[in-house]
Design an enzyme around this catalytic site. Sequence first.
Site, PDB file in Angstrom:
ATOM      1  N   HIS A 116       0.819  -1.206   0.000  1.00  0.00           N
ATOM      2  CA  HIS A 116       0.000   0.000   0.000  1.00  0.00           C
ATOM      3  C   HIS A 116       0.854   1.257   0.000  1.00  0.00           C
ATOM      4  CE1 HIS A 116      -4.077  -1.844   1.437  1.00  0.00           C
ATOM      5  NE2 HIS A 116      -3.501  -2.537   0.481  1.00  0.00           N
ATOM      6  N   ASP A 117       2.028   1.184   0.595  1.00  0.00           N
ATOM      7  CA  ASP A 117       2.937   2.333   0.570  1.00  0.00           C
ATOM      8  C   ASP A 117       3.399   2.614  -0.854  1.00  0.00           C
ATOM      9  OD1 ASP A 117       4.667   4.357   1.695  1.00  0.00           O
ATOM     10  OD2 ASP A 117       6.332   2.976   1.392  1.00  0.00           O
ATOM     11  N   VAL A 125       0.985   4.438  -3.632  1.00  0.00           N
ATOM     12  CA  VAL A 125       0.456   5.802  -3.493  1.00  0.00           C
ATOM     13  C   VAL A 125       1.358   6.774  -4.245  1.00  0.00           C
ATOM     14  CG1 VAL A 125      -0.284   7.601  -1.887  1.00  0.00           C
ATOM     15  CG2 VAL A 125      -0.625   5.190  -1.315  1.00  0.00           C
ATOM     16  N   GLY A 182       4.805   6.121  -4.546  1.00  0.00           N
ATOM     17  CA  GLY A 182       6.058   5.396  -4.576  1.00  0.00           C
ATOM     18  C   GLY A 182       6.415   4.866  -3.200  1.00  0.00           C
ATOM     19  N   ASP A 242       7.928   5.175  -0.283  1.00  0.00           N
ATOM     20  CA  ASP A 242       8.584   6.272   0.437  1.00  0.00           C
ATOM     21  C   ASP A 242       8.209   6.343   1.914  1.00  0.00           C
ATOM     22  OD1 ASP A 242       5.965   7.116   0.316  1.00  0.00           O
ATOM     23  OD2 ASP A 242       6.359   8.951  -0.821  1.00  0.00           O
ATOM     24  N   SER A 264       5.391   6.824   3.246  1.00  0.00           N
ATOM     25  CA  SER A 264       4.345   7.811   3.566  1.00  0.00           C
ATOM     26  C   SER A 264       3.177   7.198   4.327  1.00  0.00           C
ATOM     27  CB  SER A 264       3.841   8.492   2.287  1.00  0.00           C
ATOM     28  OG  SER A 264       3.307   7.539   1.383  1.00  0.00           O
ATOM     29  N   ASN A 285      -7.025   1.358   4.021  1.00  0.00           N
ATOM     30  CA  ASN A 285      -6.160   1.238   5.191  1.00  0.00           C
ATOM     31  C   ASN A 285      -6.891   1.366   6.524  1.00  0.00           C
ATOM     32  OD1 ASN A 285      -3.941   1.092   3.423  1.00  0.00           O
ATOM     33  ND2 ASN A 285      -3.681   3.314   3.432  1.00  0.00           N
ATOM     34  N   PRO A 320      -5.393  -0.414  -5.236  1.00  0.00           N
ATOM     35  CA  PRO A 320      -6.450  -1.192  -5.902  1.00  0.00           C
ATOM     36  C   PRO A 320      -7.580  -1.547  -4.931  1.00  0.00           C
ATOM     37  CG  PRO A 320      -4.278  -2.068  -6.434  1.00  0.00           C
ATOM     38  CD  PRO A 320      -4.067  -1.054  -5.358  1.00  0.00           C
ATOM     39  N   HIS A 352      -2.042 -12.465  -1.246  1.00  0.00           N
ATOM     40  CA  HIS A 352      -3.267 -12.770  -0.509  1.00  0.00           C
ATOM     41  C   HIS A 352      -3.326 -14.225  -0.066  1.00  0.00           C
ATOM     42  CE1 HIS A 352      -5.830  -9.121  -2.042  1.00  0.00           C
ATOM     43  NE2 HIS A 352      -4.833  -8.771  -1.243  1.00  0.00           N
ATOM     44  N   THR A 401      -5.420 -21.417   3.821  1.00  0.00           N
ATOM     45  CA  THR A 401      -4.244 -21.635   4.678  1.00  0.00           C
ATOM     46  C   THR A 401      -3.564 -20.292   4.906  1.00  0.00           C
ATOM     47  OG1 THR A 401      -2.926 -22.187   2.702  1.00  0.00           O
ATOM     48  CG2 THR A 401      -3.869 -24.023   3.945  1.00  0.00           C
ATOM     49  N   ASP A 406       1.736 -20.136   0.351  1.00  0.00           N
ATOM     50  CA  ASP A 406       1.675 -21.314  -0.510  1.00  0.00           C
ATOM     51  C   ASP A 406       0.839 -21.018  -1.752  1.00  0.00           C
ATOM     52  OD1 ASP A 406      -0.985 -21.365   0.384  1.00  0.00           O
ATOM     53  OD2 ASP A 406      -0.566 -22.858   1.933  1.00  0.00           O
TER      54      ASP A 406
END
Length: 321
Positions: free
Chosen positions: A67-68, A71, A73, A75, A77, A95, A165, A195, A242, A247
Amino acid sequence: MASHGYFSVLVHAFVFASLATSAFSQLSPNYYDYACPNALSTIKSVVEAAVQKEYRMGASLLRLHFHDCFVNGCDGSILLDPSPTIDSEKNAFANFQSVRGFEVVDDIKQAVDEACGTPVVSCADILAVAARDSVVALGGPTWEVQLGRRDSTTASKEAADANIPAPFFSLSQLITNFKNHGLDEKDLVVLSGGHTIGYARCVTFKDHIYNDSNIDPNFAQYLKYICPRNGGDLNLAPLDSTAANFDLNYYSNLVQKNGLLHSDQELFNGGSTDELVKQYSYDTEAFYVEFANSMVKMGNIQPLTGDQGEIRVSCRKVNNY
């Protein structure tokens, strides 16, 4: 995971070859070798302890890095708390009450600064290394993290809402989103494989289980006990069957129409990414190699280097605030 060492060797070889032909000159895996030779081992020890205490923390640290980077790049933030001058990304839809691990980042920062004797390791680099070490701690591949990022002095909730996303995205929206960050369809499919660990809030998959048709009815019924039509928005469900292990089950679940998020199942829904999902549902070697390669590629999204940004004393606030 008996052949994990073999996969690790392949990953290192593949990533090294990729770096030789890509524009990674601003970053280096040896960036802290002289300034703080104990930096990486210190990060690893704190991450391993955190994941051993609570395996979900591994997914949290990986998600923080993801997630950083999406946004403005990679960085750091996302780590900034709200202030009169900071519109914190922690309050963005993707978030808020979802992304965790900030206290672990604080612990890593304190331990690293003690090991180094002074703040020389950026919070952005801490996130990148912690994401790698979290994956390894949960049984996944390793890779060389490119280092030398500096920390942003700004943040943007608006940019986070626009660029991370969303769980309701269609395949075309996902492809466009990743393309806007310099990532292709293979990067989309393989990074979504993150995920395979962690959980999601009911609010992020409620529409999928009640209104979508591309979901196994028995799976949807099971999720409805966790996520009622009204209320329960913060209830959690595992992103795959799992959730404590890095995996292939995330992809196997998609093939069986057991994707938790609408955006997950879009990767296997008669579109251009179906074949990659099928391959990763049985080919551990391919998934590990490609995941490592895409993580390095993502980690190079618009890093601040040189005299840009700063090295924060506290990951939660800009210096001199």
